[in-house]
Design a protein around this motif. Sequence first.
Motif, short mmCIF file in Angstrom:
data_model
loop_
_atom_site.label_atom_id
_atom_site.label_comp_id
_atom_site.label_asym_id
_atom_site.label_seq_id
_atom_site.Cartn_x
_atom_site.Cartn_y
_atom_site.Cartn_z
N ARG A 23 0.82 -1.19 0.00
CA ARG A 23 0.00 0.00 0.00
C ARG A 23 0.86 1.25 0.00
N LYS A 37 2.16 1.84 -3.35
CA LYS A 37 1.10 2.42 -4.17
C LYS A 37 0.95 3.91 -3.89
N ASP A 38 0.96 4.27 -2.61
CA ASP A 38 0.81 5.67 -2.26
C ASP A 38 1.94 6.50 -2.89
N ILE A 41 3.67 1.51 -7.37
CA ILE A 41 2.77 0.45 -7.84
C ILE A 41 1.51 1.12 -8.35
N TRP A 42 1.15 0.79 -9.56
CA TRP A 42 -0.06 1.33 -10.17
C TRP A 42 -1.25 0.87 -9.36
N GLU A 43 -2.27 1.72 -9.28
CA GLU A 43 -3.38 1.40 -8.38
C GLU A 43 -4.05 0.07 -8.70
N SER A 58 -2.58 -2.50 -10.25
CA SER A 58 -1.65 -3.55 -9.87
C SER A 58 -1.73 -3.78 -8.36
N PHE A 59 -1.92 -2.71 -7.62
CA PHE A 59 -2.12 -2.83 -6.18
C PHE A 59 -3.27 -3.78 -5.87
#
Lengths: 340, 340, 340, 340, 340
Positions: free
Chosen positions: A185, A188-189, A193-195, A197-198
């Motif tokens: 996470r 992602k923030d 990491i692309w949302e 892909s998250f």
Amino acid sequence: MVKWTRFETLSFVIIIGAWVSIYYFLELDWFRIPWTPMALIGTAVAFVIGFQNNAVYGRIWEARKIWGGIVNTSRTFGVYVQDMVTDEHAKESVSNDSIKKEVKILTYRHIAWMTALRYAMRNKKQWETTSKHRTNTEWGIKPPEMKSTLVEELKLYLSDDDLKEVMNKDNHQTAILYLQSHHIRKLKDKGIIWEFSFLELEALIKELFTLQGQTERIKNFPYPRQYASLNHYFMWLLLLLLPMALVPQFMDIGKEIAVNYPLWGDIFIWFTIPIYTAVAWMFHTMERIGRTGENPFEGTSNDVPISTISRGIEIDLRQNLGEDKSKIPVQFPAEHGVQF
Amino acid sequence: MVKWTRFETLSFVIIIGAWVSIYYFLELDWFRIPWTPMALIGTAVAFVIGFQNNAVYGRIWEARKIWGGIVNTSRTFGVYVQDMVTDEHAKESVSNDSIKKEVKILTYRHIAWMTALRYAMRNKKQWETTSKHRTNTEWGIKPPEMKSTLVEELKLYLSDDDLKEVMNKDNHQTAILYLQSHHIRKLKDKGIIWEFSFLELEALIKELFTLQGQTERIKNFPYPRQYASLNHYFMWLLLLLLPMALVPQFMDIGKEIAVNYPLWGDIFIWFTIPIYTAVAWMFHTMERIGRTGENPFEGTSNDVPISTISRGIEIDLRQNLGEDKSKIPVQFPAEHGVQF
Amino acid sequence: MVKWTRFETLSFVIIIGAWVSIYYFLELDWFRIPWTPMALIGTAVAFVIGFQNNAVYGRIWEARKIWGGIVNTSRTFGVYVQDMVTDEHAKESVSNDSIKKEVKILTYRHIAWMTALRYAMRNKKQWETTSKHRTNTEWGIKPPEMKSTLVEELKLYLSDDDLKEVMNKDNHQTAILYLQSHHIRKLKDKGIIWEFSFLELEALIKELFTLQGQTERIKNFPYPRQYASLNHYFMWLLLLLLPMALVPQFMDIGKEIAVNYPLWGDIFIWFTIPIYTAVAWMFHTMERIGRTGENPFEGTSNDVPISTISRGIEIDLRQNLGEDKSKIPVQFPAEHGVQF
Amino acid sequence: MVKWTRFETLSFVIIIGAWVSIYYFLELDWFRIPWTPMALIGTAVAFVIGFQNNAVYGRIWEARKIWGGIVNTSRTFGVYVQDMVTDEHAKESVSNDSIKKEVKILTYRHIAWMTALRYAMRNKKQWETTSKHRTNTEWGIKPPEMKSTLVEELKLYLSDDDLKEVMNKDNHQTAILYLQSHHIRKLKDKGIIWEFSFLELEALIKELFTLQGQTERIKNFPYPRQYASLNHYFMWLLLLLLPMALVPQFMDIGKEIAVNYPLWGDIFIWFTIPIYTAVAWMFHTMERIGRTGENPFEGTSNDVPISTISRGIEIDLRQNLGEDKSKIPVQFPAEHGVQF
Amino acid sequence: MVKWTRFETLSFVIIIGAWVSIYYFLELDWFRIPWTPMALIGTAVAFVIGFQNNAVYGRIWEARKIWGGIVNTSRTFGVYVQDMVTDEHAKESVSNDSIKKEVKILTYRHIAWMTALRYAMRNKKQWETTSKHRTNTEWGIKPPEMKSTLVEELKLYLSDDDLKEVMNKDNHQTAILYLQSHHIRKLKDKGIIWEFSFLELEALIKELFTLQGQTERIKNFPYPRQYASLNHYFMWLLLLLLPMALVPQFMDIGKEIAVNYPLWGDIFIWFTIPIYTAVAWMFHTMERIGRTGENPFEGTSNDVPISTISRGIEIDLRQNLGEDKSKIPVQFPAEHGVQF
């Protein structure tokens, strides 16, 4: 197998030897059970042992499938992490090295999860008694999990903070997956990491929770006690009543023989011993093999080889991380042909 | 197990004792059933008991898998809520504390759902009679759900409004999941949950509905009555006809013996008692063990331990919420080795 | 169960009574079948009945799981529709009331789908003959689907246009799901359903098609005829040959008895009647119970209770729609303990 | 069923008739096999036939489930195509008519896929020999796939270009799904299918590939030859050895009878014929029924009715496309109660 | 099948011939085992062989399903790659040719993965001994994987760099899937694969990892050794004890016959040989067939035909890639009716 059951075989010889002696010396030939109730008992015993073997084989096979699932999801996790951690969507560019570092941390933490899980599987439960059986301990081999502690092992894969956090929770594996999720996470923030892909990676966390829960279920929910003891009682009832039906039958044949060959006829009764031992050995071995597989993570030679599987995946993951083969630990050796 | 069946064992001794006495004192040795129809009956009984045991073991194991699924989805729910409730997409920034509060409300409401579900599983159905059996009640142990009311328990996890709403619906568990979904949707509307995370969380609600429905299905759809009574009737038919075939057989052996040993021959008939009791005990115990598992949530010692599972997950969820261990309730104690 | 099989039991008494009379009065004691081929036949019969019971129990259990799936997906549909129909993405704001109206139409149409499905399940197939058996009709109870027509029921949940469209298609259930999908799509076009929520709802439509197809598969693909008749033929072959083996055996015992007790010996043959009846009753009841479950939607007392399940879900859905309990129909009553 | 096995029944009568004659006229009564090895053989035969029936029933049921899956996915495909082909995201508006045309092409091509698949299922494999059995051919009924060619049928659903492309590939079904996917992709490129709907439709293509592969697997991977011949050999071994054990037993009874009734005693041996025929018929019929179901797409009366299922779906799809009922082909008629 | 077991059949003739000779010439007719313990042993043997056959058939069938899954996913991969690699979202337009080239590289690499996987399946494991049995080697046929090396085959489908990378890893298949994933990701980075299509393709990689892991699991986790040897020991125990019970029985019949026909009576004992051979052949063949299927990738004639399946998919993929039929390798020929 013959060697593995030698103590029981001996006890059968003693039991039947005693019975034959009693019959022979006390001339007890009038004392007998008719065969017909023995047949009913035999049917019941065959049924319960058959039932047990089916159920137990189902448990082993399910356990093996779950760990096969761990293999598959681990490989997927390895490749997803490598191809989904990328600065494409990041607000500011991130160096290739720091991305590689994050990938490594995630992959190592995954190995830590597998390690914690296999240690949890080796905890002794009160109903796991097979490993205490004499023939199972004589070689002195034991699973790798009994040769070093969990903390020692986890140290190799977790940062100090993570390790402290993990050891502080009752269920270490769950705690590690929470850490994985929080880490993903955070990435992602940061945009590494692309949302979407998250979401995929979180779905893998979900899958790992499922696999972990399934193997814990097999560990914690024993083969129902009532069935297990049924087997044992029924088999012994059969084996203890059998001599009273079998010995007199041989005595009868002996008497017939004695008409022509008095000597052979007299000693024919002793021939009951190998026959009884054969029958008893068969029923006992069937039952014991069933029992052996009830707890597939107990640490005996018939276990699902979870240590080997985990180490195999570790090697796979680290080779594909590009690590040098010399730095990767080797597979656990198979002692006496037993893989743990 | 011997202790557990002591009343029935006694009744077998009485039955066969009566028969032997009748045969012995009335010299009824001419009255007998041939063994061949007994063999047909024995086959039929073995078949139906075998069938029952397979079906019932399948029920227990399925029930256990469903609750294993509840464990897995609960853990996933715990971690998803923590990592998917975030103000990243919110129109205006939200304080960390109020986010934490929402996470806590959602997690606690999930525990409330598990609580309502395990209370629903303990409702007495008309076909659940095992728990009334003498040997199952003598220890006086009962599941935690019978020691406090649902409202008392739910109060700990739900707000007053929620509690009122929930108790007002017939199916409390369903009502709680509706509340969860509405809450998640409100958070999405506020932007605290990203729209695609909202879809993932709704997918978890769907999964919880599925698991709830599955465990309710096992609770509400009993093992078909026709099969259950078949077992019972067939077993008793066998056990009641058996003496008429067995006792005369022992009398015959007795007469043979009497040629040489008049005393032994005369009393040999009484030896039917232990043999009959052994056979009857085996068939009866097989049947009773089958019956015991038919309703795996009834509240007996062979149940799937749903109270323990729920409490275990509660501890897991609250530890990972960062709560102090001292504030988390401890696991239900195992009384007499029985976990509910 | 004894009552349920009283006609067959009577016929067994008559059959064996006739045989015994023939043997007794015609002194036919020389006419007999040896037991050994009977044993082969018995084995074959036990096998096919065992096979049938396993297959049939599998069918009932699968049918129950499918309807359990309908319960779960219906609840999910209920909650999804409530939380996914929203004007958040709409070009222009929509009143709360008109949103609620759309939710109600969708939910009611879903109840219509369940209604059409359960009516389809009650159609009589040519191979469904259990419900015509005397003991199954004597109570005069019948499923709710036979007390009112489909159109009457659908009128309560569908608009007139919808109803006309649905009744115009051969498969009413399919037509209703097409309507649902078109409606959802229209709401998406209006922006009242977010495009990705639209995909989720379409996925539910897919799931409902799957469940509908599964229950239709069980309805339309009968337990293979060849197996079903095999059972019947084999059982009757056994029961018709049995007296020729059993009666002479009792006559033999009777002759032995007659040496000492002429009277008892003479009438002993009549004792065949209860024993034969017991054996025949067991084999017949096993076979009949198997047959009973072959078609789990036929409308007999051993059915999967699809009417009750559907009504239960209707109540659940409408309570959570916020309807007043007094306006919601009550559960179908269980007559004579039978739930349809 | 009696009629269906009349040739075999006749051969059993001949076999046993020959044996009885030999025994009777050659006075061969001293030649006999003891029953005990027959019992071992009987057990082995019962086991292998039981095993075969379970495995074969599993195959039929799996085949039926796969075709049930084709039904469900086809309905979903039908509704998805109708509600996901829309000009909402198109760069320029598209006429309603041309959208309808595209929907029709896709739906018709789907019917072509089902048609190609059912023709592929009817290809004769070298191990499919049941349909050549005399009693299976005497009615002269054959599946619709043998009454017209694949090209004739496909012409009704495919454009000429498509047809040429499809017939040019070895696996026609696969080629059709490639065409579907390319078409869907073109519609997406034009903007008539939203990109995420495109993903959903591709997922359906994937599902259709799975279903196609599953049914091809059942078609191409026969029930293992070694098991199939085992059955046959074992059964005939039993049936050929049986007379040598059975006839002498009847001769013995005959001799006993002859003491009092010389005439009856002399001819009693002929009574072996009906008893042997009954036993042989049972074992043979069990084995034959097992064999019949091994290849569930072979074109016999016990097949999974794939022609009927496909046509049913075609009717469903075209009714819901809004076609006039008169233009839609009717269901294949059931000849002699057999649905293909 | 008769031919396949000719060596064992011969050994049974020798065993029983020896026994009969001993009994005949040494007049050992007084030496015998009663039948009753033989019946218990027979039951136990029937049970374990039945258990083995069920488990082993389950393994073969599961293996076949996994490879069926590989077929399905391969086809899906083929069509997805063709329709998801597109320059629609690319920053700059890409030539059609270079897109086609990428599609070809991906498809060929997939064929390489299948090739590596089938070579891995053919590795000899220490417990795979069936292929060394005389009757399995006499035809001299062997699977294609033993006729050329993995490197030779992979060269046809992989670039030199890829090949080097793949051969450098322990698990070649895993390495190839890593390469696929990295390639797909690069195409996504270039914009030739839309980001959401990238997720779909990664999901296929995940699926391929699962299928690969499943087939490796069957390969690496043998049918539990304890069960396998149980079978063998039990069967031989039965077959070795059997003559001691069977021969005396025939001698008894012989003696009876001798009263009237001294010659026939004297030689009747030799008739034991065919009967014993028949029984022994049955039990042995059942056990051997069970054993044969334990390792379904070993390279014998009863294997799952993985070479044929792989080649079939290769042909399918390359035809649909538009390659000329003459350039595509043909299917492996079936030698002696055996497909590998």
